[in-house]
Design an enzyme around this catalytic site. Structure first.
Site, mmCIF file in Angstrom:
data_model
loop_
_atom_site.group_PDB
_atom_site.id
_atom_site.type_symbol
_atom_site.label_atom_id
_atom_site.label_comp_id
_atom_site.label_asym_id
_atom_site.label_seq_id
_atom_site.Cartn_x
_atom_site.Cartn_y
_atom_site.Cartn_z
ATOM 1 N N LYS A 169 0.795 -1.207 -0.044
ATOM 2 C CA LYS A 169 -0.173 0.046 0.121
ATOM 3 C C LYS A 169 0.753 1.330 0.043
ATOM 4 O O LYS A 169 0.700 2.093 -0.704
ATOM 5 C CB LYS A 169 -0.970 0.155 1.124
ATOM 6 C CG LYS A 169 -1.804 1.123 1.215
ATOM 7 C CD LYS A 169 -1.136 2.118 2.291
ATOM 8 C CE LYS A 169 -1.904 3.431 2.093
ATOM 9 N NZ LYS A 169 -1.666 4.408 3.065
ATOM 10 N N ASP B 291 -5.959 0.751 0.446
ATOM 11 C CA ASP B 291 -6.118 0.559 2.108
ATOM 12 C C ASP B 291 -7.378 0.205 2.552
ATOM 13 O O ASP B 291 -8.282 -0.146 1.793
ATOM 14 C CB ASP B 291 -5.674 2.193 2.624
ATOM 15 C CG ASP B 291 -6.731 3.139 2.006
ATOM 16 O OD1 ASP B 291 -7.904 3.091 1.902
ATOM 17 O OD2 ASP B 291 -6.377 4.035 1.831
#
Length: 220
Positions: A121, A139
């Site tokens: 991420k 996320d």
DNA sequence: ATCCCGAGGG
DNA sequence: CCCTCTGGAT
């Protein structure tokens, strides 16, 4: 409605109705962004922004941060989530950037992921924001919102979500679409009780069709 | 009590 | 796949 049509509706809606961010991570260069994003795990941007100025003043670049000791850095991070891990991660990250990448923040996902405290991420955020690479950082917001709307089908991992989104979102829109999904998740499609009455995506949203509308019908 | 722009380890 | 880390706001 096909998935392609669903994406078209959603992207068009966001173009016109994306909410404005109340706070954003503050940074002046790739080094500062990397530090800020590492610190942002399970923590609001506002709180990260309260801690980073002191860190950047004490450690103006990766070289400086690579020489930080745990006891020096920890107090600056004490007030946000997981200060122990984040202190170790930041120092380890800086050391590896200096030793393995000659003091330059690497700009590929594969290299970034090697750094302590940097997962997929974070690597996607850095390469996307700094280098404008069409990478989708997934996320909790992106994961939840994409699933609710029906942009993803049976995606049980962030990686699956990432791949499905990239399959349908035009390259030139990936960057901004990521931002839209984050903001929508932060302000409208919140985790617990999403504000469906404020959301123009109801006509295509699977979550709304299935849960909210059915619930209203049952009550009324 | 539950949520914040997760990562690493078992 | 699960668990742990772990502070502050609401």
């Amino acid at each position: 409605m096909t998935r392609k049509e669903r994406y078209a509706f959603v992207l068009d809606y966001f173009k016109q109705h994306a909410p404005n961010a109340e706070t954003e991570l503050l940074y002046d260069n790739p080094y500062q962004l990397l530090v800020a994003v590492i610190l942002s795990a399970q923590c609001t941007d506002k709180r990260v922004n309260m801690t980073t100025p002191a860190i950047f003043e004490e450690y103006p670049d990766v070289e400086a941060l690579s020489h930080a000791t745990f006891d020096d850095l920890f107090p600056l991070i004490r007030s946000i989530s997981y200060p122990n891990n984040k202190t170790k991660h930041l120092i380890g990250m800086a050391k590896m950037v200096v030793e393995k990448f000659h003091g330059e923040i690497p700009m590929t996902v594969d290299e970034l992921v090697e750094l302590p405290g940097v997962g997929r991420k974070t690597a996607n955020v850095i390469t996307s924001v700094v280098d404008n690479q069409p990478n989708m950082a997934v996320d909790t917001h992106v994961f939840r919102v994409a699933a609710r709307i029906g942009l993803t089908l049976n995606a049980t991992t962030p990686l699956a979500t990432e791949k499905q989104l990239l399959e349908f979102i035009p390259k030139e829109l990936v960057h901004i679409a990521h931002h839209w999904l984050i903001l929508h998740g932060r302000y409208i499609c919140v985790a617990r009780t999403p504000k469906c009455d404020e959301c123009g995506l109801r006509p295509v949203c699977k979550y709304y069709q299935k849960n909210v509308k059915a619930g209203v019908k049952a009550i009324g």
